[in-house]
Write a protein that holds these residues in place. Structure first.
Motif, short mmCIF file in Angstrom:
data_model
loop_
_atom_site.label_atom_id
_atom_site.label_comp_id
_atom_site.label_asym_id
_atom_site.label_seq_id
_atom_site.Cartn_x
_atom_site.Cartn_y
_atom_site.Cartn_z
N TRP A 157 10.94 0.01 7.13
CA TRP A 157 11.17 0.41 5.74
C TRP A 157 12.66 0.63 5.48
O TRP A 157 13.19 0.25 4.43
N LEU A 158 13.35 1.22 6.45
CA LEU A 158 14.79 1.46 6.30
C LEU A 158 15.59 0.16 6.34
O LEU A 158 16.58 0.01 5.62
N ILE A 159 15.18 -0.78 7.18
CA ILE A 159 15.97 -1.99 7.42
C ILE A 159 15.65 -3.11 6.43
O ILE A 159 16.55 -3.83 6.00
N MET A 160 14.39 -3.28 6.07
CA MET A 160 13.98 -4.41 5.21
C MET A 160 14.30 -4.12 3.75
O MET A 160 13.85 -3.12 3.21
N PRO A 161 15.05 -5.01 3.10
CA PRO A 161 15.28 -4.83 1.66
C PRO A 161 14.03 -5.18 0.87
O PRO A 161 13.20 -5.97 1.32
N GLU A 162 13.88 -4.57 -0.29
CA GLU A 162 12.75 -4.87 -1.16
C GLU A 162 13.01 -6.16 -1.92
O GLU A 162 14.17 -6.54 -2.13
N GLU A 163 11.95 -6.83 -2.33
CA GLU A 163 12.09 -8.05 -3.12
C GLU A 163 12.91 -7.74 -4.37
O GLU A 163 12.64 -6.78 -5.09
N GLY A 164 13.93 -8.54 -4.61
CA GLY A 164 14.77 -8.37 -5.78
C GLY A 164 15.92 -7.39 -5.61
O GLY A 164 16.77 -7.27 -6.47
N VAL A 219 4.09 4.42 13.60
CA VAL A 219 4.71 5.14 12.48
C VAL A 219 6.22 5.01 12.57
O VAL A 219 6.90 4.76 11.56
N PHE A 220 6.76 5.17 13.77
CA PHE A 220 8.21 5.02 13.97
C PHE A 220 8.67 3.61 13.59
O PHE A 220 9.66 3.44 12.88
N LEU A 221 7.94 2.59 14.03
CA LEU A 221 8.30 1.20 13.71
C LEU A 221 8.19 0.93 12.21
O LEU A 221 9.01 0.22 11.65
N TYR A 222 7.17 1.51 11.55
CA TYR A 222 7.00 1.32 10.12
C TYR A 222 8.17 1.92 9.35
O TYR A 222 8.74 1.30 8.45
N VAL A 223 8.55 3.14 9.70
CA VAL A 223 9.68 3.81 9.03
C VAL A 223 10.97 3.04 9.29
O VAL A 223 11.79 2.85 8.38
N LEU A 224 11.16 2.57 10.50
CA LEU A 224 12.34 1.78 10.83
C LEU A 224 12.38 0.49 10.01
O LEU A 224 13.43 0.13 9.46
N VAL A 250 0.85 -1.17 0.00
CA VAL A 250 0.00 0.00 0.00
C VAL A 250 0.90 1.24 0.00
O VAL A 250 0.74 2.13 -0.81
N LEU A 251 1.88 1.27 0.90
CA LEU A 251 2.85 2.37 0.91
C LEU A 251 4.22 1.87 0.44
O LEU A 251 4.58 2.06 -0.71
N ALA A 252 4.95 1.23 1.32
CA ALA A 252 6.30 0.80 0.99
C ALA A 252 6.45 -0.71 0.95
O ALA A 252 7.53 -1.22 0.67
N GLY A 293 20.18 -4.76 -1.22
CA GLY A 293 20.29 -4.29 0.15
C GLY A 293 19.12 -3.40 0.53
O GLY A 293 18.27 -3.06 -0.29
N SER A 294 19.13 -3.00 1.77
CA SER A 294 18.06 -2.15 2.28
C SER A 294 18.36 -0.68 1.98
O SER A 294 19.46 -0.31 1.56
N VAL A 295 17.37 0.16 2.23
CA VAL A 295 17.53 1.60 2.04
C VAL A 295 18.62 2.12 2.97
O VAL A 295 19.46 2.92 2.57
N LEU A 296 18.64 1.62 4.20
CA LEU A 296 19.64 2.06 5.17
C LEU A 296 21.05 1.70 4.72
O LEU A 296 21.98 2.49 4.87
N GLU A 297 21.23 0.51 4.16
CA GLU A 297 22.54 0.12 3.64
C GLU A 297 23.01 1.08 2.56
O GLU A 297 24.19 1.47 2.54
N HIS A 298 22.12 1.47 1.68
CA HIS A 298 22.48 2.38 0.60
C HIS A 298 22.78 3.79 1.13
O HIS A 298 23.70 4.44 0.63
N ILE A 299 22.06 4.22 2.14
CA ILE A 299 22.34 5.52 2.75
C ILE A 299 23.73 5.51 3.38
O ILE A 299 24.52 6.44 3.21
N ILE A 300 24.05 4.44 4.10
CA ILE A 300 25.36 4.33 4.74
C ILE A 300 26.47 4.28 3.71
O ILE A 300 27.50 4.93 3.85
#
Length: 87
Positions: free
Chosen positions: A60-67, A53-58, A18-20, A70-77
């Motif tokens: 989203w940062l930690i869980m990689p997307e299918e395919g 909301v905090f847990l959802y954003v967290l 629905v969102l991420a 890495g995760s969003v957080l890995e790419h930011i780092i």
């Protein structure tokens, strides 16, 4: 037989989103309907004053997307470190 047979990976869903895709991924991982996960996030948000909301954003940062590799957080780092990141 493969070593990975029957192992699940916690990833954001690309189809049941629905969102991420966090709730869809958690639902797939747990084997439940993602709407129950969405309801749990809504209840946590109501009773913990925005904690859902905090847990959802967290998640989203930690869980990689299918395919994705890495995760969003890995790419930011990686970008912060000056390393190449193909997100």
């Amino acid at each position: 037989m493969s070593d990975y047979f029957g192992k699940k990976e916690l990833r954001r869903s690309s189809e049941r989103r629905v969102l991420a895709g966090v709730c869809g991924g958690l639902g797939d991982f747990l084997g439940i309907d993602p709407n129950f996960v969405r309801l749990a996030f809504a209840v946590i948000t109501l009773f913990m004053v925005g904690g859902g909301v905090f847990l959802y954003v967290l998640a989203w940062l930690i869980m990689p997307e299918e395919g994705a590799e890495g995760s969003v957080l890995e790419h930011i780092i990686r970008n912060f470190q000056g390393k190449r990141s193909d997100y």
